[in-house]
Design a protein around this motif. Structure first.
Motif, PDB file in Angstrom:
ATOM      1  N   SER A 166      -0.740   3.309 -18.171  1.00  3.88           N
ATOM      2  CA  SER A 166      -0.500   4.333 -17.154  1.00  3.88           C
ATOM      3  C   SER A 166      -1.655   5.329 -17.000  1.00  3.88           C
ATOM      4  O   SER A 166      -1.687   6.063 -16.019  1.00  3.88           O
ATOM      5  CB  SER A 166       0.809   5.083 -17.426  1.00  3.88           C
ATOM      6  N   TRP A 167      -2.569   5.402 -17.947  1.00  2.00           N
ATOM      7  CA  TRP A 167      -3.767   6.251 -17.786  1.00  2.00           C
ATOM      8  C   TRP A 167      -4.861   5.690 -18.665  1.00  2.00           C
ATOM      9  O   TRP A 167      -4.750   5.731 -19.884  1.00  2.00           O
ATOM     10  CB  TRP A 167      -3.470   7.702 -18.175  1.00  2.00           C
ATOM     11  N   GLY A 168      -5.915   5.178 -18.031  1.00  2.00           N
ATOM     12  CA  GLY A 168      -6.974   4.538 -18.808  1.00  2.00           C
ATOM     13  C   GLY A 168      -8.294   5.268 -18.663  1.00  2.00           C
ATOM     14  O   GLY A 168      -9.038   5.024 -17.722  1.00  2.00           O
ATOM     15  N   GLY A 169      -8.580   6.172 -19.569  1.00  5.34           N
ATOM     16  CA  GLY A 169      -9.843   6.906 -19.497  1.00  5.34           C
ATOM     17  C   GLY A 169     -10.249   7.392 -20.878  1.00  5.34           C
ATOM     18  O   GLY A 169      -9.516   7.213 -21.854  1.00  5.34           O
ATOM     19  N   ASN A 170     -11.434   7.985 -20.938  1.00  5.59           N
ATOM     20  CA  ASN A 170     -11.896   8.639 -22.152  1.00  5.59           C
ATOM     21  C   ASN A 170     -11.577  10.113 -21.956  1.00  5.59           C
ATOM     22  O   ASN A 170     -12.257  10.791 -21.194  1.00  5.59           O
ATOM     23  CB  ASN A 170     -13.405   8.394 -22.328  1.00  5.59           C
ATOM     24  N   PRO A 171     -10.523  10.619 -22.614  1.00  5.63           N
ATOM     25  CA  PRO A 171      -9.992  11.944 -22.273  1.00  5.63           C
ATOM     26  C   PRO A 171     -11.052  13.033 -22.290  1.00  5.63           C
ATOM     27  O   PRO A 171     -11.750  13.209 -23.287  1.00  5.63           O
ATOM     28  CB  PRO A 171      -8.948  12.206 -23.364  1.00  5.63           C
ATOM     29  N   GLY A 172     -11.166  13.759 -21.187  1.00  2.00           N
ATOM     30  CA  GLY A 172     -12.092  14.872 -21.108  1.00  2.00           C
ATOM     31  C   GLY A 172     -13.541  14.451 -20.937  1.00  2.00           C
ATOM     32  O   GLY A 172     -14.405  15.288 -20.743  1.00  2.00           O
ATOM     33  N   VAL A 173     -13.818  13.143 -21.048  1.00  3.83           N
ATOM     34  CA  VAL A 173     -15.199  12.669 -20.935  1.00  3.83           C
ATOM     35  C   VAL A 173     -15.404  11.904 -19.631  1.00  3.83           C
ATOM     36  O   VAL A 173     -16.336  12.167 -18.887  1.00  3.83           O
ATOM     37  CB  VAL A 173     -15.596  11.793 -22.145  1.00  3.83           C
ATOM     38  N   THR A 199      -1.935  -9.569 -24.594  1.00  2.00           N
ATOM     39  CA  THR A 199      -1.473  -8.618 -23.585  1.00  2.00           C
ATOM     40  C   THR A 199      -1.323  -7.296 -24.318  1.00  2.00           C
ATOM     41  O   THR A 199      -0.553  -7.212 -25.281  1.00  2.00           O
ATOM     42  CB  THR A 199      -0.123  -9.046 -22.983  1.00  2.00           C
ATOM     43  N   VAL A 200      -2.095  -6.306 -23.921  1.00  2.00           N
ATOM     44  CA  VAL A 200      -2.060  -5.037 -24.648  1.00  2.00           C
ATOM     45  C   VAL A 200      -1.360  -3.964 -23.813  1.00  2.00           C
ATOM     46  O   VAL A 200      -1.618  -3.812 -22.628  1.00  2.00           O
ATOM     47  CB  VAL A 200      -3.470  -4.567 -25.077  1.00  2.00           C
ATOM     48  N   ILE A 201      -0.419  -3.278 -24.464  1.00  2.00           N
ATOM     49  CA  ILE A 201       0.347  -2.218 -23.810  1.00  2.00           C
ATOM     50  C   ILE A 201      -0.094  -0.884 -24.402  1.00  2.00           C
ATOM     51  O   ILE A 201      -0.307  -0.776 -25.611  1.00  2.00           O
ATOM     52  CB  ILE A 201       1.860  -2.379 -24.084  1.00  2.00           C
ATOM     53  N   ARG A 202      -0.220   0.110 -23.579  1.00  2.00           N
ATOM     54  CA  ARG A 202      -0.511   1.453 -24.098  1.00  2.00           C
ATOM     55  C   ARG A 202      -0.400   2.438 -22.941  1.00  2.00           C
ATOM     56  O   ARG A 202      -0.904   2.176 -21.860  1.00  2.00           O
ATOM     57  CB  ARG A 202      -1.929   1.474 -24.673  1.00  2.00           C
ATOM     58  N   MET A 203       0.256   3.575 -23.174  1.00  2.00           N
ATOM     59  CA  MET A 203       0.303   4.595 -22.133  1.00  2.00           C
ATOM     60  C   MET A 203      -1.098   5.079 -21.794  1.00  2.00           C
ATOM     61  O   MET A 203      -1.467   5.198 -20.637  1.00  2.00           O
ATOM     62  CB  MET A 203       1.167   5.785 -22.584  1.00  2.00           C
ATOM     63  N   THR A 204      -1.876   5.386 -22.838  1.00  2.00           N
ATOM     64  CA  THR A 204      -3.196   5.989 -22.626  1.00  2.00           C
ATOM     65  C   THR A 204      -4.286   5.179 -23.317  1.00  2.00           C
ATOM     66  O   THR A 204      -4.880   5.638 -24.292  1.00  2.00           O
ATOM     67  CB  THR A 204      -3.224   7.420 -23.205  1.00  2.00           C
ATOM     68  N   PRO A 205      -4.534   3.949 -22.829  1.00  2.00           N
ATOM     69  CA  PRO A 205      -5.598   3.164 -23.462  1.00  2.00           C
ATOM     70  C   PRO A 205      -6.878   3.986 -23.499  1.00  2.00           C
ATOM     71  O   PRO A 205      -7.291   4.519 -22.474  1.00  2.00           O
ATOM     72  CB  PRO A 205      -5.744   1.945 -22.552  1.00  2.00           C
ATOM     73  N   ASP A 206      -7.449   4.126 -24.682  1.00  2.00           N
ATOM     74  CA  ASP A 206      -8.682   4.911 -24.781  1.00  2.00           C
ATOM     75  C   ASP A 206      -9.755   4.059 -25.424  1.00  2.00           C
ATOM     76  O   ASP A 206      -9.807   2.849 -25.210  1.00  2.00           O
ATOM     77  CB  ASP A 206      -8.434   6.241 -25.476  1.00  2.00           C
ATOM     78  N   VAL A 207     -10.603   4.669 -26.224  1.00  2.00           N
ATOM     79  CA  VAL A 207     -11.781   3.984 -26.741  1.00  2.00           C
ATOM     80  C   VAL A 207     -11.432   2.697 -27.503  1.00  2.00           C
ATOM     81  O   VAL A 207     -12.142   1.699 -27.386  1.00  2.00           O
ATOM     82  CB  VAL A 207     -12.605   4.971 -27.609  1.00  2.00           C
ATOM     83  N   ILE A 208     -10.327   2.685 -28.235  1.00  2.00           N
ATOM     84  CA  ILE A 208     -10.004   1.470 -28.998  1.00  2.00           C
ATOM     85  C   ILE A 208      -9.677   0.305 -28.054  1.00  2.00           C
ATOM     86  O   ILE A 208     -10.021  -0.848 -28.329  1.00  2.00           O
ATOM     87  CB  ILE A 208      -8.865   1.723 -30.035  1.00  2.00           C
ATOM     88  N   TYR A 209      -9.045   0.599 -26.902  1.00  2.00           N
ATOM     89  CA  TYR A 209      -8.786  -0.475 -25.937  1.00  2.00           C
ATOM     90  C   TYR A 209     -10.080  -0.892 -25.251  1.00  2.00           C
ATOM     91  O   TYR A 209     -10.253  -2.061 -24.903  1.00  2.00           O
ATOM     92  CB  TYR A 209      -7.715  -0.039 -24.919  1.00  2.00           C
ATOM     93  N   ASP A 210     -11.003   0.041 -25.061  1.00  2.00           N
ATOM     94  CA  ASP A 210     -12.329  -0.297 -24.535  1.00  2.00           C
ATOM     95  C   ASP A 210     -13.005  -1.308 -25.460  1.00  2.00           C
ATOM     96  O   ASP A 210     -13.601  -2.282 -25.005  1.00  2.00           O
ATOM     97  CB  ASP A 210     -13.171   0.987 -24.450  1.00  2.00           C
ATOM     98  N   MET A 211     -12.882  -1.076 -26.781  1.00  2.00           N
ATOM     99  CA  MET A 211     -13.485  -1.992 -27.760  1.00  2.00           C
ATOM    100  C   MET A 211     -12.834  -3.372 -27.674  1.00  2.00           C
ATOM    101  O   MET A 211     -13.515  -4.396 -27.679  1.00  2.00           O
ATOM    102  CB  MET A 211     -13.309  -1.436 -29.176  1.00  2.00           C
ATOM    103  N   LEU A 212     -11.497  -3.405 -27.594  1.00  2.00           N
ATOM    104  CA  LEU A 212     -10.774  -4.682 -27.545  1.00  2.00           C
ATOM    105  C   LEU A 212     -11.132  -5.457 -26.271  1.00  2.00           C
ATOM    106  O   LEU A 212     -11.360  -6.664 -26.306  1.00  2.00           O
ATOM    107  CB  LEU A 212      -9.257  -4.439 -27.578  1.00  2.00           C
TER     108      LEU A 212
END
Lengths: 292, 259
Positions: free
Chosen positions: A83-90, A58-71
């Motif tokens: 609370s926000w899952g995106g590739n910032p600005g991309v 179970t992974v927690i993160r305010m801003t899951p980004d590329v590393i959570y995409d990999m996991l």
């Protein structure tokens, strides 16, 4: 029920390799927070979790980004709390989207919050309180789909306020600029919610740019004392492609490149094989990435 | 009529003009950040830019790609933790103006940035989610929203209500006791919409040069109310265009110049 004082769950900081830290502190089925708010994201530690094939996390993160995409794309994750899952600005995180929209590589459970709620959950965990309280969520659809968001009446004014349960991760993983040889950890710049995430967790792993004799930290610098952190591992450049202020800049070009790498399943899988699964550590990952 | 600027440039410039000099401004990434920085480099040099990464009083010379780029913390007056940012600064009522983008908006300026189509559990498109938007929408003194104007975005019914604007209109926002006044303008690539003082329904008050009222109505997914007097937005000045283009060029160079 009152929990243990959190320090009773910890050993004193010990300086180890990252591979040993992940092996000893991250177990299948754990609740894991790899925190970092665009800055100091613990990429090297995330890679190592993939390399060691951890699962049902179970992974927690305010801003899951590329590393959570990999996991997620590597099948390590059972549930995500965010609370926000995106590739910032991309744009999108394609592996997160594929898991939510099409169950690939496996279905993923979602617990979704807003930033202020997630921050309150970590702060409550750090304070050993059962829940956090905030003026938020009122009138939004998140409350229809997340039954861990509740409302309470303020006992003093009667105001309706949101209540969210404390985060208590099994292990929190962060990256910082420096540690000393005893394991005191120092970070600066955008420090996000990392202090709270470490204090809320049963165990912690901190990767750092360098281990030094003396932090030379001014009073009030953000320092996590050695006796509240677990593993401390020196991994130079370990926040790449995010940044470590004072050491290197955010590699925005890689974040843009990730969009192409992650868009389809085959390209993603082949990239992960070559760069993460078939490399022995972060240093070798960087060499392969740079074509050396 | 051929114009020497794009509709996106007009949108950013029209949005920037809404920013009052000196106001503490909570900025979302993307279009809002471009408009806020344009304002700071033109008519509103003392605007206090606050990004949710904890950077207060940021003065970036290029647009940040992420909400926490080093450029922001290096130029900020203060950098605070995330719990402090949301609790003391935003919820604390210290931010006059919030500036948001959106994937979908409805006639009461409620916005969706969570899911499109399907169900919440199995959406057709999973968007990033709320982030700080719903607290910005709730707590800032007032809120500006900027997005491109088309029927996919301007919808009769949101697929998901991520951040509250004027909810069901009328006094439905004030009944919910949210601290801020809510959205006061929606700036698009076609014109400007403002909530009606009583019903709170978005009403077309301005069209940009070369855009007709009919065109805006046709690109809106509900029967759009139109003000009795619809103004025409002043075209960009040479200075506004020059500063915006320079900002965009420097940004593109900075983001490509790595790796």
């Amino acid at each position: 029920m009152i929990g243990f004082p959190s320090w009773q769950n910890r050993g004193l900081a010990h300086i180890t390799t990252l591979s040993q830290a992940i092996r000893e502190s991250v177990h299948d089925g754990d609740v894991v927070a790899l925190e970092g708010f665009t800055h100091l994201i613990p990429y090297a530690a995330g890679h190592e979790i993939v390399r060691q094939g951890k699962k049902d996390l179970t992974v927690i993160r305010m801003t899951p980004d590329v590393i959570y995409d990999m996991l997620i794309g590597s099948g390590c994750v059972k549930k995500i709390v965010f609370s926000w899952g995106g590739n910032p600005g991309v744009g999108s995180l394609h592996r997160l989207r594929d898991a939510v929209e099409k169950d690939w590589p496996k279905p993923i459970e979602v617990e979704e919050h807003a930033h202020a709620g997630m921050a309150a959950m970590y702060a409550a965990g750090a304070a050993n309180l059962p829940f956090g309280v905030l003026r938020g969520y009122i009138g939004t659809d998140l409350t229809k789909y997340n039954n861990r968001i509740k409302f309470i009446d303020c006992p003093f004014t009667g105001e309706k306020l949101a209540a969210v349960p404390a985060h208590r991760p099994d292990v929190t993983v962060i990256h910082a600029q420096k540690a000393d040889r005893k394991g005191n950890v120092q970070m600066w710049g955008v420090v996000g919610v990392q202090k709270e995430a470490v204090l809320a967790a049963k165990r912690s792993i901190v990767t750092v740019e360098e281990i030094v004799d003396d932090l030379q930290a001014p009073p009030n610098a953000v320092v996590l004392p050695y006796w509240v952190v677990g593993h401390v591992c020196e991994v130079k450049g370990g926040a790449f492609p995010s940044y470590a202020q004072g050491y290197y800049a955010r590699n925005n070009a890689f974040y843009k490149r990730w969009d192409d790498i992650s868009k389809d399943r085959e390209t993603f899988t082949a990239w992960m094989e070559k760069h993460i699964k078939n490399t022995k550590d972060f240093a070798e990952f960087k060499r392969v990435l740079e074509g050396k | 009529m051929s114009l020497n600027y794009t509709s996106d440039e007009m949108m950013t410039i029209a949005a920037a003009r809404k920013i009052r000099n000196g106001a503490p401004l909570f900025v979302g990434i993307g279009l809002p950040s471009a408009a806020a920085n344009l304002a700071r480099q033109t008519h509103a040099p003392d605007t206090i830019l606050i990004y949710e990464s904890g950077t207060i009083g940021a003065k970036p010379s290029v647009l940040p790609l992420s909400i926490g780029d080093g450029e922001l913390s290096e130029t900020a007056d203060a950098v605070v933790s995330i719990p402090e940012m949301f609790a003391y600064w935003l919820q604390g009522g210290r931010v006059a103006l919030g500036f948001l983008g959106a994937a979908q908006i409805d006639k009461y300026a409620n916005i969706n940035s969570t899911v499109i189509g399907g169900t919440y559990q199995k959406p057709k498109v999973r968007l990033p989610g709320a982030g700080g938007a719903q607290e910005i929408a709730a707590n800032c003194g007032e809120v500006l929203i900027t997005l491109r104007h088309n029927k996919r975005a301007f919808v009769e019914k949101l697929d998901f209500l991520t951040s509250g604007g004027h909810f069901e209109g009328g006094d439905s926002r004030s009944k919910r006791n949210l601290p801020g006044r809510g959205p006061t303008a929606v700036i698009t690539d076609l014109g400007i919409l403002e909530p009606h003082p009583e019903t709170k329904e978005l009403t077309l008050t301005n069209v940009h040069q070369g855009v007709t009222v009919e065109q805006v109505v046709a690109e809106t997914g509900w029967a759009l109310k139109v003000a009795e007097q619809v103004g025409t937005t002043e075209p960009p000045t040479e200075r506004e265009l020059a500063v915006l283009r320079d900002l965009n060029e420097r940004t593109a160079r900075a983001h490509a110049g790595q790796q």
